[in-house]
Every structure is written in C-alpha cells, then in structure tokens.
Scaffold this motif. Structure first.
Motif, PDB file in Angstrom:
ATOM      1  N   ALA A  70       0.859  -1.179   0.000  1.00 32.50           N
ATOM      2  CA  ALA A  70       0.000   0.000   0.000  1.00 32.50           C
ATOM      3  C   ALA A  70       0.895   1.229   0.000  1.00 32.50           C
ATOM      4  O   ALA A  70       1.790   1.345   0.851  1.00 32.50           O
ATOM      5  N   ASP A  71       0.663   2.136  -0.959  1.00 34.58           N
ATOM      6  CA  ASP A  71       1.464   3.357  -0.977  1.00 34.58           C
ATOM      7  C   ASP A  71       0.829   4.420  -0.099  1.00 34.58           C
ATOM      8  O   ASP A  71      -0.236   4.207   0.486  1.00 34.58           O
ATOM      9  N   SER A  72       1.454   5.560  -0.005  1.00 33.09           N
ATOM     10  CA  SER A  72       0.951   6.624   0.867  1.00 33.09           C
ATOM     11  C   SER A  72      -0.104   7.482   0.172  1.00 33.09           C
ATOM     12  O   SER A  72      -0.630   8.408   0.773  1.00 33.09           O
ATOM     13  N   GLU A  73      -0.445   7.136  -1.063  1.00 31.31           N
ATOM     14  CA  GLU A  73      -1.424   7.902  -1.838  1.00 31.31           C
ATOM     15  C   GLU A  73      -2.790   7.218  -1.898  1.00 31.31           C
ATOM     16  O   GLU A  73      -3.647   7.604  -2.684  1.00 31.31           O
ATOM     17  N   GLY A  74      -2.987   6.165  -1.114  1.00 29.70           N
ATOM     18  CA  GLY A  74      -4.276   5.481  -1.090  1.00 29.70           C
ATOM     19  C   GLY A  74      -4.449   4.441  -2.180  1.00 29.70           C
ATOM     20  O   GLY A  74      -5.563   4.133  -2.583  1.00 29.70           O
ATOM     21  N   ARG A  75      -3.335   3.869  -2.649  1.00 31.70           N
ATOM     22  CA  ARG A  75      -3.388   2.803  -3.657  1.00 31.70           C
ATOM     23  C   ARG A  75      -2.728   1.555  -3.090  1.00 31.70           C
ATOM     24  O   ARG A  75      -1.811   1.645  -2.272  1.00 31.70           O
ATOM     25  N   ALA A  76      -3.200   0.396  -3.526  1.00 37.17           N
ATOM     26  CA  ALA A  76      -2.654  -0.863  -3.017  1.00 37.17           C
ATOM     27  C   ALA A  76      -2.796  -1.954  -4.065  1.00 37.17           C
ATOM     28  O   ALA A  76      -3.653  -1.877  -4.947  1.00 37.17           O
ATOM     29  N   ALA A  77      -1.949  -2.975  -3.926  1.00 37.03           N
ATOM     30  CA  ALA A  77      -2.035  -4.149  -4.794  1.00 37.03           C
ATOM     31  C   ALA A  77      -1.309  -5.315  -4.140  1.00 37.03           C
ATOM     32  O   ALA A  77      -0.335  -5.122  -3.407  1.00 37.03           O
ATOM     33  N   LEU A  78      -1.785  -6.495  -4.432  1.00 38.14           N
ATOM     34  CA  LEU A  78      -1.054  -7.694  -4.077  1.00 38.14           C
ATOM     35  C   LEU A  78       0.174  -7.716  -4.982  1.00 38.14           C
ATOM     36  O   LEU A  78       0.061  -7.500  -6.197  1.00 38.14           O
ATOM     37  N   VAL A  79       1.372  -7.915  -4.419  1.00 37.34           N
ATOM     38  CA  VAL A  79       2.582  -7.837  -5.230  1.00 37.34           C
ATOM     39  C   VAL A  79       3.391  -9.125  -5.262  1.00 37.34           C
ATOM     40  O   VAL A  79       4.270  -9.268  -6.116  1.00 37.34           O
ATOM     41  N   ALA A  80       3.116 -10.059  -4.356  1.00 39.27           N
ATOM     42  CA  ALA A  80       3.874 -11.314  -4.343  1.00 39.27           C
ATOM     43  C   ALA A  80       3.136 -12.334  -3.501  1.00 39.27           C
ATOM     44  O   ALA A  80       2.357 -11.990  -2.619  1.00 39.27           O
ATOM     45  N   ILE A  81       3.432 -13.589  -3.795  1.00 43.53           N
ATOM     46  CA  ILE A  81       2.951 -14.681  -2.960  1.00 43.53           C
ATOM     47  C   ILE A  81       4.182 -15.214  -2.232  1.00 43.53           C
ATOM     48  O   ILE A  81       4.957 -15.988  -2.764  1.00 43.53           O
ATOM     49  N   GLY A  82       4.383 -14.702  -1.040  1.00 40.96           N
ATOM     50  CA  GLY A  82       5.524 -15.109  -0.237  1.00 40.96           C
ATOM     51  C   GLY A  82       6.687 -14.142  -0.325  1.00 40.96           C
ATOM     52  O   GLY A  82       6.902 -13.480  -1.344  1.00 40.96           O
ATOM     53  N   LEU A  83       7.429 -14.068   0.758  1.00 43.66           N
ATOM     54  CA  LEU A  83       8.557 -13.149   0.842  1.00 43.66           C
ATOM     55  C   LEU A  83       9.666 -13.462  -0.159  1.00 43.66           C
ATOM     56  O   LEU A  83      10.219 -12.528  -0.745  1.00 43.66           O
ATOM     57  N   PRO A  84      10.006 -14.728  -0.425  1.00 47.43           N
ATOM     58  CA  PRO A  84      11.049 -14.968  -1.429  1.00 47.43           C
ATOM     59  C   PRO A  84      10.696 -14.357  -2.793  1.00 47.43           C
ATOM     60  O   PRO A  84      11.562 -13.776  -3.454  1.00 47.43           O
ATOM     61  N   GLU A  85       9.437 -14.462  -3.201  1.00 48.46           N
ATOM     62  CA  GLU A  85       9.021 -13.882  -4.477  1.00 48.46           C
ATOM     63  C   GLU A  85       9.182 -12.357  -4.466  1.00 48.46           C
ATOM     64  O   GLU A  85       9.656 -11.763  -5.437  1.00 48.46           O
ATOM     65  N   LEU A  86       8.806 -11.716  -3.368  1.00 50.69           N
ATOM     66  CA  LEU A  86       8.944 -10.269  -3.268  1.00 50.69           C
ATOM     67  C   LEU A  86      10.415  -9.861  -3.308  1.00 50.69           C
ATOM     68  O   LEU A  86      10.791  -8.933  -4.032  1.00 50.69           O
ATOM     69  N   VAL A  87      11.256 -10.527  -2.538  1.00 51.14           N
ATOM     70  CA  VAL A  87      12.671 -10.155  -2.497  1.00 51.14           C
ATOM     71  C   VAL A  87      13.312 -10.348  -3.870  1.00 51.14           C
ATOM     72  O   VAL A  87      14.102  -9.505  -4.314  1.00 51.14           O
ATOM     73  N   ARG A  88      12.957 -11.406  -4.571  1.00 50.35           N
ATOM     74  CA  ARG A  88      13.483 -11.591  -5.935  1.00 50.35           C
ATOM     75  C   ARG A  88      13.071 -10.420  -6.830  1.00 50.35           C
ATOM     76  O   ARG A  88      13.875  -9.912  -7.609  1.00 50.35           O
ATOM     77  N   LEU A  89      11.810  -9.994  -6.744  1.00 50.12           N
ATOM     78  CA  LEU A  89      11.339  -8.852  -7.522  1.00 50.12           C
ATOM     79  C   LEU A  89      12.147  -7.601  -7.182  1.00 50.12           C
ATOM     80  O   LEU A  89      12.598  -6.875  -8.077  1.00 50.12           O
ATOM     81  N   LEU A  90      12.339  -7.337  -5.901  1.00 47.67           N
ATOM     82  CA  LEU A  90      13.079  -6.148  -5.474  1.00 47.67           C
ATOM     83  C   LEU A  90      14.533  -6.191  -5.920  1.00 47.67           C
ATOM     84  O   LEU A  90      15.134  -5.149  -6.199  1.00 47.67           O
ATOM     85  N   LEU A  91      15.099  -7.385  -6.000  1.00 41.17           N
ATOM     86  CA  LEU A  91      16.486  -7.514  -6.436  1.00 41.17           C
ATOM     87  C   LEU A  91      16.629  -7.309  -7.941  1.00 41.17           C
ATOM     88  O   LEU A  91      17.554  -6.633  -8.384  1.00 41.17           O
TER      89      LEU A  91
END
Length: 174
Positions: A70-91
């Motif tokens: 969720a950003d600070s502008e009132g928008r949100a989205a599901l971005v990953a299923i599980g922390l490993p998936e999120l960290v891979r995306l961020l990397l």
C-alpha cells in the motif's frame, strides 16, 4: 529453514541493497493509516519504503503468505505470494512501481536509468542474492509474475481505510 527476514537482517550487504535501490526497509513496518482487509483476513505490516508505503503479510502463517503493498497515496495491490518472491522482484526490478505497463521495453528503460546512476548495481544485486541463497529470475519474468499477482488477486485482498470505510484504489491501472 531460517526465515528470510532473519537472513536479510544478518546479511548487511543484502539489507543495504533492499533499502536502496529496493526501497524496502524492515524497520518501517507501521502503516500511517488504520487499515484492514475487506475480507476480514489478518493483515500484518512488516516493512515499508521511504515514501510511507507499507508491505503487509495477508492471512495467517509465515513468510509464505501473500504480500500486499500500500502506498501513501491510497493505492494498493497484491505484489507477491511469499517473501522470497517479493525479495526476488526487489532484487531484479527495484523500479517495479514505475512499470505501469509491465513491458520489457519499459523495464529496460528504467533499468538503464538505474544503471546510469549506479554502475555497480548488478554486482551488488548478485552479491545480495548469493548472500540470501536466492536464484534470480530475469526482470521480464519477475514483472510478468507481478502483473499476474496484482491483477488476479480479487476481492480477498482489497485494502480498506478503517475510519471511513473507503477502499484503496488499485496500484496499477491495466
């Protein structure tokens, strides 16, 4: 298996990469607004970014849970299923928030901008991934997965501003 959160905290270089350019800080898990999931499922803020956005685990369980941003502008989205998936995306695509069209061309342009400012970015990324024991997808695959997760999440992950009952807008407009 050791938790990925613990591994990030222990691996200083990986943690630094995730803070910047990943804009993901495990010390910023408090969201500035009182929110809940419309489904009533549990919501746990565990990290944030420099602009006031928050990453939340959704539902019960551990690091395998779906992650809502969720950003600070009132928008949100599901971005990953599980922390490993999120960290891979961020990397591999720390510019993911700016990829509104999810195209390879858009991602390559953003990557070029990051590399212009940070020529050692890929070497830092590779060291961070190795320290965390993660194999990395290519950016196109990571962004395709983000698009699939963000656009197919359904009503289960609708974030609601609790005091006024309004729902956050979608983070991505497709």
């Amino acid at each position: 298996m050791e938790s990925l959160i613990a591994a990030v905290r222990e691996q200083e270089e990986a943690a630094r990469f995730l803070v910047w350019p990943g804009d993901f800080d495990l010390d910023r898990g408090d969201h500035v607004e009182d929110v809940h999931l419309a489904s009533g499922a549990a919501l746990e803020g565990f990290a944030g970014d420099g602009t006031g956005g928050t990453y939340f685990f959704c539902g019960e369980g551990g690091e395998e849970r779906p992650i809502l941003y969720a950003d600070s502008e009132g928008r949100a989205a599901l971005v990953a299923i599980g922390l490993p998936e999120l960290v891979r995306l961020l990397l591999v695509a720390p510019w993911w928030r700016d990829c509104q069209a999810f195209t390879d061309e858009e991602s390559r342009e953003l990557e070029a901008e990051y590399l212009e400012d940070q020529p050692g970015l890929m070497a830092r990324r590779d060291r961070a991934a190795a320290a965390l024991g993660l194999t990395l997808p290519n950016p196109a695959d990571a962004l395709a997965r983000l698009r699939a997760v963000a656009t197919q999440s359904g009503e289960e992950f609708v974030l609601t501003f609790t005091p006024e009952g309004y729902t956050y807008e979608p983070l991505f407009t497709l």
